[in-house]
Design a protein around this motif. Structure first.
Motif, PDB file in Angstrom:
ATOM      1  N   LYS A   1       0.827  -1.203   0.000  1.00  0.00           N
ATOM      2  CA  LYS A   1       0.000   0.000   0.000  1.00  0.00           C
ATOM      3  C   LYS A   1       0.867   1.262   0.000  1.00  0.00           C
ATOM      4  O   LYS A   1       0.642   2.200  -0.773  1.00  0.00           O
ATOM      5  N   ILE A   2       1.900   1.247   0.867  1.00  0.00           N
ATOM      6  CA  ILE A   2       2.771   2.428   0.930  1.00  0.00           C
ATOM      7  C   ILE A   2       3.490   2.641  -0.404  1.00  0.00           C
ATOM      8  O   ILE A   2       3.623   3.764  -0.875  1.00  0.00           O
ATOM      9  N   SER A   3       3.913   1.538  -1.036  1.00  0.00           N
ATOM     10  CA  SER A   3       4.591   1.658  -2.336  1.00  0.00           C
ATOM     11  C   SER A   3       3.671   2.326  -3.343  1.00  0.00           C
ATOM     12  O   SER A   3       4.071   3.206  -4.091  1.00  0.00           O
ATOM     13  N   LYS A   4       2.423   1.887  -3.328  1.00  0.00           N
ATOM     14  CA  LYS A   4       1.467   2.441  -4.290  1.00  0.00           C
ATOM     15  C   LYS A   4       1.230   3.927  -4.025  1.00  0.00           C
ATOM     16  O   LYS A   4       1.283   4.746  -4.936  1.00  0.00           O
TER      17      LYS A   4
ATOM     18  N   SER B   1     -10.151   6.613  -9.355  1.00  0.00           N
ATOM     19  CA  SER B   1      -8.769   6.973  -9.031  1.00  0.00           C
ATOM     20  C   SER B   1      -8.648   7.493  -7.608  1.00  0.00           C
ATOM     21  O   SER B   1      -7.565   7.603  -7.059  1.00  0.00           O
ATOM     22  N   LYS B   2      -9.769   7.866  -7.019  1.00  0.00           N
ATOM     23  CA  LYS B   2      -9.695   8.435  -5.669  1.00  0.00           C
ATOM     24  C   LYS B   2      -9.905   7.379  -4.582  1.00  0.00           C
ATOM     25  O   LYS B   2     -10.179   7.726  -3.439  1.00  0.00           O
ATOM     26  N   GLU B   3      -9.805   6.096  -4.954  1.00  0.00           N
ATOM     27  CA  GLU B   3     -10.031   5.029  -3.979  1.00  0.00           C
ATOM     28  C   GLU B   3      -9.194   5.187  -2.718  1.00  0.00           C
ATOM     29  O   GLU B   3      -9.674   5.017  -1.611  1.00  0.00           O
TER      30      GLU B   3
ATOM     31  N   ASP C   1      -6.383   8.514   2.127  1.00  0.00           N
ATOM     32  CA  ASP C   1      -5.177   8.185   2.876  1.00  0.00           C
ATOM     33  C   ASP C   1      -4.108   9.231   2.544  1.00  0.00           C
ATOM     34  O   ASP C   1      -3.217   8.993   1.736  1.00  0.00           O
ATOM     35  N   TYR C   2      -4.249  10.402   3.136  1.00  0.00           N
ATOM     36  CA  TYR C   2      -3.372  11.512   2.773  1.00  0.00           C
ATOM     37  C   TYR C   2      -2.087  11.573   3.585  1.00  0.00           C
ATOM     38  O   TYR C   2      -1.238  12.392   3.340  1.00  0.00           O
ATOM     39  N   ARG C   3      -1.960  10.693   4.569  1.00  0.00           N
ATOM     40  CA  ARG C   3      -0.757  10.652   5.419  1.00  0.00           C
ATOM     41  C   ARG C   3      -0.292  12.055   5.827  1.00  0.00           C
ATOM     42  O   ARG C   3       0.813  12.470   5.539  1.00  0.00           O
TER      43      ARG C   3
ATOM     44  N   LYS D   1      -0.427  17.431   3.167  1.00  0.00           N
ATOM     45  CA  LYS D   1      -1.442  16.472   2.736  1.00  0.00           C
ATOM     46  C   LYS D   1      -0.881  15.838   1.470  1.00  0.00           C
ATOM     47  O   LYS D   1      -0.726  16.497   0.443  1.00  0.00           O
ATOM     48  N   ASN D   2      -0.535  14.565   1.574  1.00  0.00           N
ATOM     49  CA  ASN D   2       0.221  13.926   0.492  1.00  0.00           C
ATOM     50  C   ASN D   2      -0.631  13.221  -0.545  1.00  0.00           C
ATOM     51  O   ASN D   2      -1.442  12.359  -0.200  1.00  0.00           O
ATOM     52  N   TYR D   3      -0.473  13.594  -1.789  1.00  0.00           N
ATOM     53  CA  TYR D   3      -1.074  12.842  -2.896  1.00  0.00           C
ATOM     54  C   TYR D   3      -0.364  13.225  -4.185  1.00  0.00           C
ATOM     55  O   TYR D   3       0.271  14.274  -4.265  1.00  0.00           O
ATOM     56  N   PHE D   4      -0.454  12.339  -5.178  1.00  0.00           N
ATOM     57  CA  PHE D   4       0.216  12.608  -6.443  1.00  0.00           C
ATOM     58  C   PHE D   4      -0.770  13.022  -7.507  1.00  0.00           C
ATOM     59  O   PHE D   4      -1.783  12.360  -7.732  1.00  0.00           O
ATOM     60  N   TYR D   5      -0.492  14.109  -8.161  1.00  0.00           N
ATOM     61  CA  TYR D   5      -1.274  14.507  -9.308  1.00  0.00           C
ATOM     62  C   TYR D   5      -0.417  15.457 -10.128  1.00  0.00           C
ATOM     63  O   TYR D   5       0.441  16.165  -9.586  1.00  0.00           O
ATOM     64  N   ALA D   6      -0.648  15.464 -11.444  1.00  0.00           N
ATOM     65  CA  ALA D   6       0.227  16.236 -12.337  1.00  0.00           C
ATOM     66  C   ALA D   6       0.240  17.736 -12.016  1.00  0.00           C
ATOM     67  O   ALA D   6       1.245  18.409 -12.221  1.00  0.00           O
ATOM     68  N   ASP D   7      -0.887  18.260 -11.481  1.00  0.00           N
ATOM     69  CA  ASP D   7      -0.898  19.699 -11.220  1.00  0.00           C
ATOM     70  C   ASP D   7      -0.493  20.054  -9.788  1.00  0.00           C
ATOM     71  O   ASP D   7      -0.713  21.162  -9.320  1.00  0.00           O
TER      72      ASP D   7
END
Lengths: 95, 488
Positions: A10-13, B276-278, B282-284, B93-99
């Motif tokens: 999960k963390i990797s993803k 994609s937002k599943e 979980d923003y850690r 707030k951690n997440y990946f997105y192009a913008d």
């Protein structure tokens, strides 16, 4: 808390780090060792102690509401994976 | 206010349902520079022309907070009758997105700058209080453009790092109508405070909408779905209606509502799941190590409080008591601060009742027709007040005033000059009016006979004829009186 294979996956993803069987095995071992080390902190009695936001005893530095940066587009867009005069160009991301 | 009752319950096969709605409004802070950098925030600039190395998240760049953005957030909090927290913190707030070049958004998770507050709505069934859970400061993301190229997305980071206030409501809203009023109220408060321009077309104000349903009378909340990033009141209302009906259908078929993030497709008028937002929740979050806690002095908050302008709720009550406006008139006038300023200037210098009639009648119609707002009004408040005074002192009639007003739209000059130039001055000379009345009665002797034998309705005909003779400039009241006298 124990780190399992699912946790590592999960963390990797979430952090977009490619993983494989061997990587996961190593990670489980390393992360559990780290957690065990950090767990020593549980021995410290912390009732009645407020969590510390920062160890730096300094005020937050603030700036004035002034625009100082001018158009730096050229320097910025050098870092785009593909060349374009106006935009960063990235592989299509759409819902 | 009418005694109408709240009636937004949706009918299912197995009974009526109540809809429960909570909003997370994202309001762009009005400031010259961004929240943590000195780049400009101007809307509609050339793509990527307002991006510094900080906004592009180059290695080693450090955020430095813009103190005016902090001030704007505190003012907004005060406008929402909310508790201002003297201690707040910034988290990642951690997440990946192009913008999102940083790979995280700097936000406030555990310790927001503003705590609980409340907003009062005026509904047809009475006032309604909506609780505010919190307001926190965070960075806006950049903008992705997907329709320029079949294989690629284009990213513009001009918006990246602009300060946003996220205003989270309690789940107190119960209908699309209440949501509409809530957004309008927030927008009005922020416009009075000058903390957000509230321009929804430009994305300065947008919302995530949380919707759940429950059987009418039930106290427990149902499972909610979050509809992301809706940017108009109409779309919010449509999305809520669709989403509530979808959930009711699921429940009645014996299925469960999944807690998930959905998007509203404005063309198809439906919401659908964003797969994609599943993992999106979980923003850690963790404290941003680049920023120290934000501490505010009580005196600083007090000073800002003292400097606040008069806010819509207060202004409305004042207009009602000072100018005897109806609740409806006052609500319309205060909803836009510029309108209320205009109104007050006209009312104070002329007649408060006529001021509201002319403002909400002729002037609004003109502005509407020309697609202008009150600040671009072709007729200034000073000249409108002068015109109303001309009606009041009998120089012109209300009817002639419309002609004068037409002229003022074309040329915003002193209305007495128009009256003079066009010879529109009302005739209030009893002799002159009497002469014309005599003339009219003379030429219409047959009608006079009919009138005298009971055809009362002809009175209007005589008034019309006299007015026509006088080219509309006769004093209507005097014509009436003289005619009545002559026809006795």
């Amino acid at each position: 808390m124990t780190i399992t294979k699912d946790t590592v996956k999960k963390i990797s993803k979430l952090s977009r780090i490619a993983s494989n069987e061997k990587f996961e095995e190593n990670m489980i071992k390393d992360l559990n060792a780290i957690l065990k080390f950090v767990d020593q902190l549980n021995e410290v009695k912390i009732e009645n102690i407020e969590p510390l936001a920062s160890t730096v005893e300094q005020e937050l530095i603030k700036r004035d509401d002034e625009v100082k940066k001018m158009n730096e587009k050229k320097d910025i867009l050098i870092n785009s994976p593909e060349e374009n005069d106006d935009f960063y160009v990235v592989p299509k991301v759409i819902e | 206010m009418s005694e109408k009752e709240f009636d937004y319950y949706l009918k299912g096969e197995k009974g009526e349902y109540e809809v429960v709605i909570g909003l997370e409004v994202h309001a762009q802070v009005l400031s010259d520079a961004k929240l943590f950098s000195s780049s400009a925030t101007k809307f509609g600039s050339e793509p990527n022309s307002q991006v510094s190395l900080v906004d592009a998240a180059m290695p080693g760049m450090l955020p430095v907070i813009n103190k005016f953005c902090v001030e704007q957030a505190v003012k907004t909090g005060l406008g929402l009758n909310a508790k201002i927290n003297t201690f707040s913190k910034f988290d990642r707030k951690n997440y990946f997105y192009a913008d999102l070049p940083q790979g995280y958004q700097i936000s406030q998770f555990k310790h927001p700058i503003v705590g609980e507050g409340k907003v009062i709505l005026d509904m047809p069934y009475g006032t309604k209080e909506v609780g505010i859970e919190r307001l926190h400061l965070e960075q806006d993301a950049g903008k992705s453009i997907h329709d320029q190229d079949p294989k690629n997305s284009f990213v513009d980071l001009n918006r990246s790092g602009i300060a946003l206030m996220e205003i989270v409501s309690k789940p107190d809203l119960r209908s699309p109508g209440e949501v509409g009023e809530y957004i309008k109220k927030l927008r009005s408060i922020m416009r009075y405070l000058n903390t957000c321009d509230g321009n929804m077309e430009q994305g300065s104000l947008r919302a995530d909408v949380n919707v759940s349903v429950r059987k009418k009378g039930s106290k427990e909340f149902g499972t909610r779905c979050e509809i992301k990033n809706v940017n108009s009141i109409k779309f919010m209302q449509q999305a809520i209606d669709y989403e509530a009906r979808r959930q009711i259908e699921l429940i009645e078929e014996g299925n469960e509502v999944d807690q998930e993030t959905r998007l509203f497709d404005t063309k198809k008028q439906e919401t659908r799941s964003m797969r994609s937002k599943e993992d999106a929740h979980d923003y850690r979050y963790f404290p941003d190590p680049d920023l120290l806690p934000l501490r505010l002095e009580d005196s600083y908050i007090e000073d800002l409080k003292k400097g606040l302008p008069e806010l819509p709720d207060h202004k409305k009550q004042r207009l009602i008591s000072e100018f005897k406006l109806s609740n409806y008139e006052a609500s319309v006038i205060i909803s836009d601060q510029a309108v209320s300023t205009y109104y007050e200037e006209v009312a104070k210098n002329s007649d408060y009742k006529l001021a509201s009639t002319w403002l909400m009648g002729e002037l609004f119609a003109t502005l509407n027709k020309e697609g202008k707002d009150i600040t671009e009004s072709p007729v200034s408040a000073v000249n409108l007040a002068k015109m109303i005074n001309l009606i009041k002192d009998g120089t012109i009639s209300g009817k002639i005033a419309k002609t004068v007003f037409e002229e003022m739209i074309k040329n915003d000059v002193d209305p007495s000059k128009i009256v003079e130039d066009k010879g529109l001055k009302q005739t209030s000379d009893p002799k002159e009016i009497e002469n014309i009345v005599d003339k009219v009665l003379e030429t219409n002797q047959d009608k006079v006979e009919q009138y005298k034998s009971g055809k009362d309705k002809l009175f209007g005909f005589f008034v019309g004829q006299v007015m026509k003779e006088m080219k509309g400039k006769g004093n209507p009241q005097m014509i009436n009186d003289i005619l009545k006298n002559k026809l006795k």
